[in-house]
Motif scaffolding. Structure first.
Motif, PDB file in Angstrom:
ATOM      1  N   THR A   1      47.189 -13.790  -6.459  1.00 63.10           N
ATOM      2  CA  THR A   1      47.358 -12.654  -7.360  1.00 63.10           C
ATOM      3  C   THR A   1      46.861 -13.094  -8.728  1.00 63.10           C
ATOM      4  N   SER A   2      45.942 -12.341  -9.306  1.00 67.47           N
ATOM      5  CA  SER A   2      45.371 -12.710 -10.598  1.00 67.47           C
ATOM      6  C   SER A   2      45.423 -11.524 -11.550  1.00 67.47           C
ATOM      7  N   GLN A   3      45.631 -11.809 -12.817  1.00 71.76           N
ATOM      8  CA  GLN A   3      45.730 -10.757 -13.825  1.00 71.76           C
ATOM      9  C   GLN A   3      44.345 -10.356 -14.316  1.00 71.76           C
ATOM     10  N   MET A   4      44.135  -9.053 -14.480  1.00 70.02           N
ATOM     11  CA  MET A   4      42.922  -8.537 -15.095  1.00 70.02           C
ATOM     12  C   MET A   4      43.172  -8.436 -16.594  1.00 70.02           C
ATOM     13  N   VAL A   5      42.277  -9.000 -17.404  1.00 73.04           N
ATOM     14  CA  VAL A   5      42.454  -9.017 -18.851  1.00 73.04           C
ATOM     15  C   VAL A   5      41.194  -8.509 -19.538  1.00 73.04           C
ATOM     16  N   ALA A   6      41.361  -8.009 -20.737  1.00 74.87           N
ATOM     17  CA  ALA A   6      40.202  -7.698 -21.576  1.00 74.87           C
ATOM     18  C   ALA A   6      39.603  -9.017 -22.052  1.00 74.87           C
ATOM     19  N   VAL A   7      38.277  -9.056 -22.174  1.00 74.80           N
ATOM     20  CA  VAL A   7      37.601 -10.282 -22.594  1.00 74.80           C
ATOM     21  C   VAL A   7      36.685  -9.963 -23.762  1.00 74.80           C
ATOM     22  N   VAL A   8      36.887 -10.678 -24.878  1.00 71.44           N
ATOM     23  CA  VAL A   8      36.101 -10.439 -26.089  1.00 71.44           C
ATOM     24  C   VAL A   8      35.577 -11.774 -26.610  1.00 71.44           C
ATOM     25  N   SER A   9      34.631 -11.722 -27.547  1.00 70.13           N
ATOM     26  CA  SER A   9      34.123 -12.948 -28.156  1.00 70.13           C
ATOM     27  C   SER A   9      35.143 -13.495 -29.151  1.00 70.13           C
ATOM     28  N   GLU A  10      34.963 -14.765 -29.531  1.00 65.52           N
ATOM     29  CA  GLU A  10      35.882 -15.383 -30.490  1.00 65.52           C
ATOM     30  C   GLU A  10      35.818 -14.709 -31.856  1.00 65.52           C
ATOM     31  N   GLY A  11      34.651 -14.109 -32.184  1.00 70.97           N
ATOM     32  CA  GLY A  11      34.506 -13.463 -33.484  1.00 70.97           C
ATOM     33  C   GLY A  11      34.745 -11.968 -33.459  1.00 70.97           C
ATOM     34  N   HIS A  12      35.203 -11.429 -32.336  1.00 73.16           N
ATOM     35  CA  HIS A  12      35.407  -9.986 -32.231  1.00 73.16           C
ATOM     36  C   HIS A  12      36.644  -9.563 -33.026  1.00 73.16           C
ATOM     37  N   HIS A  13      36.623  -8.342 -33.555  1.00 70.85           N
ATOM     38  CA  HIS A  13      37.744  -7.880 -34.386  1.00 70.85           C
ATOM     39  C   HIS A  13      39.041  -7.715 -33.602  1.00 70.85           C
ATOM     40  N   LEU A  14      38.958  -7.697 -32.259  1.00 77.43           N
ATOM     41  CA  LEU A  14      40.168  -7.599 -31.439  1.00 77.43           C
ATOM     42  C   LEU A  14      40.704  -8.963 -30.992  1.00 77.43           C
ATOM     43  N   ALA A  15      39.990 -10.036 -31.317  1.00 83.56           N
ATOM     44  CA  ALA A  15      40.289 -11.354 -30.750  1.00 83.56           C
ATOM     45  C   ALA A  15      41.695 -11.865 -31.083  1.00 83.56           C
ATOM     46  N   SER A  16      42.274 -11.407 -32.185  1.00 82.09           N
ATOM     47  CA  SER A  16      43.593 -11.905 -32.595  1.00 82.09           C
ATOM     48  C   SER A  16      44.753 -11.161 -31.940  1.00 82.09           C
ATOM     49  N   LEU A  17      44.456 -10.104 -31.191  1.00 80.18           N
ATOM     50  CA  LEU A  17      45.525  -9.318 -30.566  1.00 80.18           C
ATOM     51  C   LEU A  17      46.228 -10.111 -29.466  1.00 80.18           C
ATOM     52  N   LYS A  18      47.542  -9.903 -29.351  1.00 83.32           N
ATOM     53  CA  LYS A  18      48.306 -10.523 -28.264  1.00 83.32           C
ATOM     54  C   LYS A  18      48.180  -9.715 -26.984  1.00 83.32           C
ATOM     55  N   ASP A  19      48.005  -8.403 -27.151  1.00 87.00           N
ATOM     56  CA  ASP A  19      47.755  -7.534 -26.003  1.00 87.00           C
ATOM     57  C   ASP A  19      46.978  -6.324 -26.496  1.00 87.00           C
ATOM     58  N   ILE A  20      46.482  -5.518 -25.559  1.00 86.24           N
ATOM     59  CA  ILE A  20      45.637  -4.380 -25.942  1.00 86.24           C
ATOM     60  C   ILE A  20      45.951  -3.186 -25.049  1.00 86.24           C
ATOM     61  N   GLY A  21      45.983  -2.006 -25.645  1.00 84.21           N
ATOM     62  CA  GLY A  21      46.189  -0.781 -24.881  1.00 84.21           C
ATOM     63  C   GLY A  21      44.878  -0.276 -24.317  1.00 84.21           C
ATOM     64  N   PHE A  22      44.965   0.532 -23.292  1.00 88.81           N
ATOM     65  CA  PHE A  22      43.757   1.071 -22.665  1.00 88.81           C
ATOM     66  C   PHE A  22      42.946   1.918 -23.657  1.00 88.81           C
ATOM     67  N   GLU A  23      43.654   2.653 -24.513  1.00 84.50           N
ATOM     68  CA  GLU A  23      42.955   3.525 -25.456  1.00 84.50           C
ATOM     69  C   GLU A  23      42.066   2.715 -26.398  1.00 84.50           C
ATOM     70  N   ASP A  24      42.597   1.606 -26.926  1.00 83.74           N
ATOM     71  CA  ASP A  24      41.803   0.752 -27.814  1.00 83.74           C
ATOM     72  C   ASP A  24      40.678   0.068 -27.047  1.00 83.74           C
ATOM     73  N   PHE A  25      40.944  -0.320 -25.830  1.00 85.78           N
ATOM     74  CA  PHE A  25      39.915  -0.987 -25.025  1.00 85.78           C
ATOM     75  C   PHE A  25      38.719  -0.069 -24.807  1.00 85.78           C
ATOM     76  N   PHE A  26      38.976   1.173 -24.462  1.00 80.24           N
ATOM     77  CA  PHE A  26      37.889   2.090 -24.129  1.00 80.24           C
ATOM     78  C   PHE A  26      37.188   2.693 -25.349  1.00 80.24           C
ATOM     79  N   LYS A  27      37.647   2.332 -26.539  1.00 82.33           N
ATOM     80  CA  LYS A  27      36.908   2.715 -27.740  1.00 82.33           C
ATOM     81  C   LYS A  27      35.709   1.805 -27.962  1.00 82.33           C
ATOM     82  N   GLU A  28      35.722   0.631 -27.296  1.00 84.05           N
ATOM     83  CA  GLU A  28      34.692  -0.381 -27.516  1.00 84.05           C
ATOM     84  C   GLU A  28      33.502  -0.205 -26.571  1.00 84.05           C
ATOM     85  N   GLU A  29      32.348  -0.782 -26.978  1.00 79.72           N
ATOM     86  CA  GLU A  29      31.193  -0.857 -26.094  1.00 79.72           C
ATOM     87  C   GLU A  29      31.537  -1.814 -24.956  1.00 79.72           C
TER      88      GLU A  29
END
Length: 290
Positions: free
Chosen positions: A162-190
């Motif tokens: 069993t493995s967790q699906m996670v959002a993956v961003v670059s180290e310099g991305h503006h979301l990189a400091s988040l502890k977790d992310i909602g679907f709405e914020d995720f789907f705002k991104e390219e």
């Protein structure tokens, strides 16, 4: 009706062309035409709609195709079983694996299995989970690694991980400091995504459908290294199994606020024949995952 005619029929149905089918069967095209006409006469049904460039199955042909494939697969299974009794089985495992698991989960398992069974041959096919399911049903694969959800009744499964699906961003991305992310914020991104047919894409499509999101998919590819490089260079973000990010530098995993876990399983045809090599591989993988 005999197996030779069924083999000709299935090959013609798959190629949709007498010339291509005859070439694959290594017979003359007139001989193939005569054989198909003989089969149609025996059954008293037309099996194909014919035109100059392409042929297609009639309704009767579609019904026969399902049975013909099962019959030929069972005969092949019987031949393998008899060969093993005589000690003639070469020992080959044909395994379908999605790219994420093929790159990060299975290499050590495959090398360990090969070390323990050096005379057995491993043939690895990389494909999406939907394609793997179909190849298993069609007898093109012995074993396959799939998402253990909505599995066809004709397949048997054994849970692996069993493995967790996670959002993956670059180290310099503006979301990189988040502890977790909602679907709405995720789907705002390219987004950069696998093509339809992979469990990674199935997850994305299911979330979009249930929450009425319209994803901004800027890149679509089945090449995992390309997805990772696009993320690293901050052109888009993605969603991958957490085990990928454990081995890759330059990317940051962010769990979803509504945690997403995927159950991954080994699958094979429920009524199909498992060779000694197949069974040895299943047992070996179970011990590694146990």
């Amino acid at each position: 009706m005999n197996t030779r005619l069924l083999t000709y029929f299935v090959t013609l149905a798959e190629t949709e062309n007498f010339t291509r089918a005859a070439k694959r069967l290594h017979i003359a095209q007139p001989a193939l035409s005569v054989a198909i006409k003989k089969l149609e006469q025996q059954l008293e049904f037309p099996l194909f709609h014919r035109n100059e460039r392409k042929i297609s199955l009639t309704h009767e042909g579609e019904v026969l195709l399902k049975h013909a494939r099962l019959i030929l697969q069972q005969i092949n299974d019987a031949n393998i079983a008899m060969a093993e009794l005589k000690g003639l089985e070469k020992g080959e495992v044909k395994l379908g694996v999605p790219s994420m698991l093929g790159s990060y989960f299975f290499p050590e398992i495959l090398m360990g299995f090969k070390s323990q069974y050096p005379n057995l041959k491993l043939t690895i096919i990389e494909a999406g989970t939907q394609s793997i399911r179909q190849m298993l049903l069609d007898g093109e694969l012995d074993l396959g690694v799939i998402h253990n959800e909505d599995v066809p009744e004709r397949l048997e499964t054994e849970h692996l991980i069993t493995s967790q699906m996670v959002a993956v961003v670059s180290e310099g991305h503006h979301l990189a400091s988040l502890k977790d992310i909602g679907f709405e914020d995720f789907f705002k991104e390219e987004l950069v995504m696998f093509k339809p047919g992979y469990f990674h894409r199935e997850f994305i499509d299911e979330v979009c459908q249930s929450h009425h999101f319209i994803p901004k998919i800027s890149f679509e590819t089945n090449l995992l290294p390309m997805i990772l490089n696009i993320v690293r260079h901050n052109f888009a973000i993605s969603a991958l199994l957490e085990l990928v990010t454990e081995h890759e530098k330059g990317v940051i995993p962010i769990p979803f606020k509504q945690p997403v876990y995927l159950n991954i399983a080994m699958a094979w045809r429920r009524n199909g024949y498992l060779s000694l090599a197949d069974r040895a591989f299943i047992d070996f993988v179970k011990k590694q995952c146990g």
